[in-house]
Scaffold this motif. Structure first.
Motif, PDB file in Angstrom:
ATOM      1  N   LEU A 146       0.836  -1.200   0.000  1.00 15.40           N
ATOM      2  CA  LEU A 146       0.000   0.000   0.000  1.00 15.40           C
ATOM      3  C   LEU A 146       0.873   1.253   0.000  1.00 15.40           C
ATOM      4  N   PHE A 147       1.912   1.244   0.840  1.00 20.90           N
ATOM      5  CA  PHE A 147       2.829   2.377   0.891  1.00 20.90           C
ATOM      6  C   PHE A 147       3.492   2.609  -0.463  1.00 20.90           C
ATOM      7  N   VAL A 148       4.001   1.559  -1.072  1.00 14.61           N
ATOM      8  CA  VAL A 148       4.701   1.686  -2.357  1.00 14.61           C
ATOM      9  C   VAL A 148       3.752   2.177  -3.443  1.00 14.61           C
ATOM     10  N   PHE A 149       2.546   1.638  -3.504  1.00 12.79           N
ATOM     11  CA  PHE A 149       1.591   2.070  -4.532  1.00 12.79           C
ATOM     12  C   PHE A 149       1.269   3.556  -4.386  1.00 12.79           C
ATOM     13  N   PHE A 150       1.060   4.005  -3.148  1.00 13.41           N
ATOM     14  CA  PHE A 150       0.733   5.414  -2.945  1.00 13.41           C
ATOM     15  C   PHE A 150       1.950   6.312  -3.134  1.00 13.41           C
ATOM     16  N   LEU A 151       3.129   5.819  -2.825  1.00 17.79           N
ATOM     17  CA  LEU A 151       4.354   6.566  -3.121  1.00 17.79           C
ATOM     18  C   LEU A 151       4.468   6.796  -4.629  1.00 17.79           C
TER      19      LEU A 151
ATOM     20  N   ALA B 137      -4.221   2.444  10.505  1.00 21.83           N
ATOM     21  CA  ALA B 137      -2.949   2.116   9.861  1.00 21.83           C
ATOM     22  C   ALA B 137      -3.045   2.282   8.345  1.00 21.83           C
ATOM     23  N   ILE B 138      -4.158   1.871   7.769  1.00 17.02           N
ATOM     24  CA  ILE B 138      -4.354   2.009   6.323  1.00 17.02           C
ATOM     25  C   ILE B 138      -4.333   3.483   5.925  1.00 17.02           C
ATOM     26  N   VAL B 139      -5.029   4.315   6.680  1.00 13.02           N
ATOM     27  CA  VAL B 139      -5.074   5.752   6.381  1.00 13.02           C
ATOM     28  C   VAL B 139      -3.689   6.367   6.523  1.00 13.02           C
ATOM     29  N   VAL B 140      -2.994   6.047   7.598  1.00 13.14           N
ATOM     30  CA  VAL B 140      -1.673   6.637   7.844  1.00 13.14           C
ATOM     31  C   VAL B 140      -0.670   6.195   6.785  1.00 13.14           C
ATOM     32  N   VAL B 141      -0.627   4.902   6.488  1.00 10.13           N
ATOM     33  CA  VAL B 141       0.347   4.384   5.516  1.00 10.13           C
ATOM     34  C   VAL B 141       0.086   4.961   4.123  1.00 10.13           C
ATOM     35  N   SER B 142      -1.166   4.995   3.700  1.00  9.11           N
ATOM     36  CA  SER B 142      -1.463   5.525   2.363  1.00  9.11           C
ATOM     37  C   SER B 142      -1.181   7.029   2.297  1.00  9.11           C
ATOM     38  N   THR B 143      -1.480   7.752   3.370  1.00 10.01           N
ATOM     39  CA  THR B 143      -1.244   9.201   3.410  1.00 10.01           C
ATOM     40  C   THR B 143       0.243   9.515   3.377  1.00 10.01           C
ATOM     41  N   VAL B 144       1.011   8.841   4.200  1.00  8.25           N
ATOM     42  CA  VAL B 144       2.451   9.093   4.240  1.00  8.25           C
ATOM     43  C   VAL B 144       3.102   8.705   2.912  1.00  8.25           C
ATOM     44  N   GLY B 145       2.678   7.585   2.344  1.00 11.07           N
ATOM     45  CA  GLY B 145       3.224   7.172   1.046  1.00 11.07           C
ATOM     46  C   GLY B 145       2.938   8.192  -0.042  1.00 11.07           C
ATOM     47  N   TYR B 146       1.698   8.642  -0.115  1.00 10.45           N
ATOM     48  CA  TYR B 146       1.316   9.607  -1.145  1.00 10.45           C
ATOM     49  C   TYR B 146       2.057  10.931  -0.967  1.00 10.45           C
ATOM     50  N   ALA B 147       2.114  11.414   0.279  1.00 11.87           N
ATOM     51  CA  ALA B 147       2.806  12.681   0.533  1.00 11.87           C
ATOM     52  C   ALA B 147       4.307  12.558   0.246  1.00 11.87           C
ATOM     53  N   ALA B 148       4.897  11.410   0.555  1.00  9.23           N
ATOM     54  CA  ALA B 148       6.320  11.204   0.252  1.00  9.23           C
ATOM     55  C   ALA B 148       6.553  11.250  -1.261  1.00  9.23           C
ATOM     56  N   GLY B 149       5.654  10.654  -2.024  1.00 13.93           N
ATOM     57  CA  GLY B 149       5.752  10.728  -3.486  1.00 13.93           C
ATOM     58  C   GLY B 149       5.615  12.152  -3.985  1.00 13.93           C
ATOM     59  N   GLN B 150       4.719  12.907  -3.362  1.00 10.33           N
ATOM     60  CA  GLN B 150       4.547  14.295  -3.757  1.00 10.33           C
ATOM     61  C   GLN B 150       5.787  15.125  -3.446  1.00 10.33           C
ATOM     62  N   LEU B 151       6.459  14.801  -2.353  1.00 11.33           N
ATOM     63  CA  LEU B 151       7.695  15.513  -2.034  1.00 11.33           C
ATOM     64  C   LEU B 151       8.763  15.252  -3.091  1.00 11.33           C
ATOM     65  N   LEU B 152       8.771  14.063  -3.661  1.00 13.39           N
ATOM     66  CA  LEU B 152       9.705  13.776  -4.754  1.00 13.39           C
ATOM     67  C   LEU B 152       9.414  14.686  -5.949  1.00 13.39           C
ATOM     68  N   VAL B 153       8.138  14.880  -6.248  1.00 14.87           N
ATOM     69  CA  VAL B 153       7.747  15.775  -7.346  1.00 14.87           C
ATOM     70  C   VAL B 153       8.161  17.208  -7.012  1.00 14.87           C
ATOM     71  N   TYR B 154       7.880  17.624  -5.792  1.00 17.93           N
ATOM     72  CA  TYR B 154       8.230  18.974  -5.353  1.00 17.93           C
ATOM     73  C   TYR B 154       9.731  19.214  -5.494  1.00 17.93           C
ATOM     74  N   TYR B 155      10.539  18.300  -4.971  1.00 19.39           N
ATOM     75  CA  TYR B 155      11.997  18.481  -5.043  1.00 19.39           C
ATOM     76  C   TYR B 155      12.519  18.377  -6.476  1.00 19.39           C
TER      77      TYR B 155
END
Length: 168
Positions: free
Chosen positions: A21-26, A58-76
């Motif tokens: 789930l984390f990887v997919f949302f990342l 846990a599902i909400v937290v993992v998916s949220t953190v994964g998605y936001a981490a991916g967005q930070l990659l776009v931002y940087y």
């Protein structure tokens, strides 16, 4: 053509669980995994595993953190290389019109554009590109990206959990 890939990805999600789930949302947050229907994966995963209260959190937290981490990659990426980083990424396809629209939204509304677009399917993450180019402050990016994603994912998971409860 993508149906077998999406089916395989969902099967992998059900078997592997939260790490997948984390990887997919990342990937989705980083715009690389736009083909993954994560707005369907999230409630589908809830239906498939029928988690308890702590599991839902846990599902909400993992998916949220994964998605936001991916967005930070776009931002940087945008902060460091501008729009050219998107054009050099083979898996990211964005039309000039969508890119221009995201720039207009960010220029007009600033950080709140990140918040709003994160809650709209197919627009999520696009405001991070002009935010990166403009070197918008990281704290604002984190607050807007995490809060909007948390609300959106919590609503999806809560709706799915409510349907599961009705069925049981």
């Amino acid at each position: 053509m993508l149906d077998p890939v999406v089916d395989a990805a969902f099967s992998l999600l059900v078997v592997v669980g939260l790490p997948a789930l984390f990887v997919f949302f990342l990937l989705k947050g980083a715009l690389v995994g736009k083909f993954l229907p994560t707005s369907l994966f999230l409630p589908g995963y809830v239906f498939a595993v029928s988690p308890s209260g702590a599991g839902l959190v846990a599902i909400v937290v993992v998916s949220t953190v994964g998605y936001a981490a991916g967005q930070l990659l776009v931002y940087y990426g945008a902060r460091r290389n501008g729009v050219s980083f998107l054009r050099s990424a083979p898996r990211i396809r964005l039309s000039e019109a969508r890119l221009r629209r995201s720039e207009e939204l960010f220029d007009r509304y600033g950080g709140p554009a990140i918040f709003v677009t994160n809650m709209i399917p197919y627009l999520g993450g696009l405001a991070l590109i002009p935010a990166g180019i403009a070197s918008y402050h990281l704290r604002g990016v984190l607050v807007y990206a995490l809060s909007s994603t948390l609300i959106y994912h919590a609503a999806l998971v809560a709706a799915a959990a409510g349907v599961v409860d009705l069925l049981l």
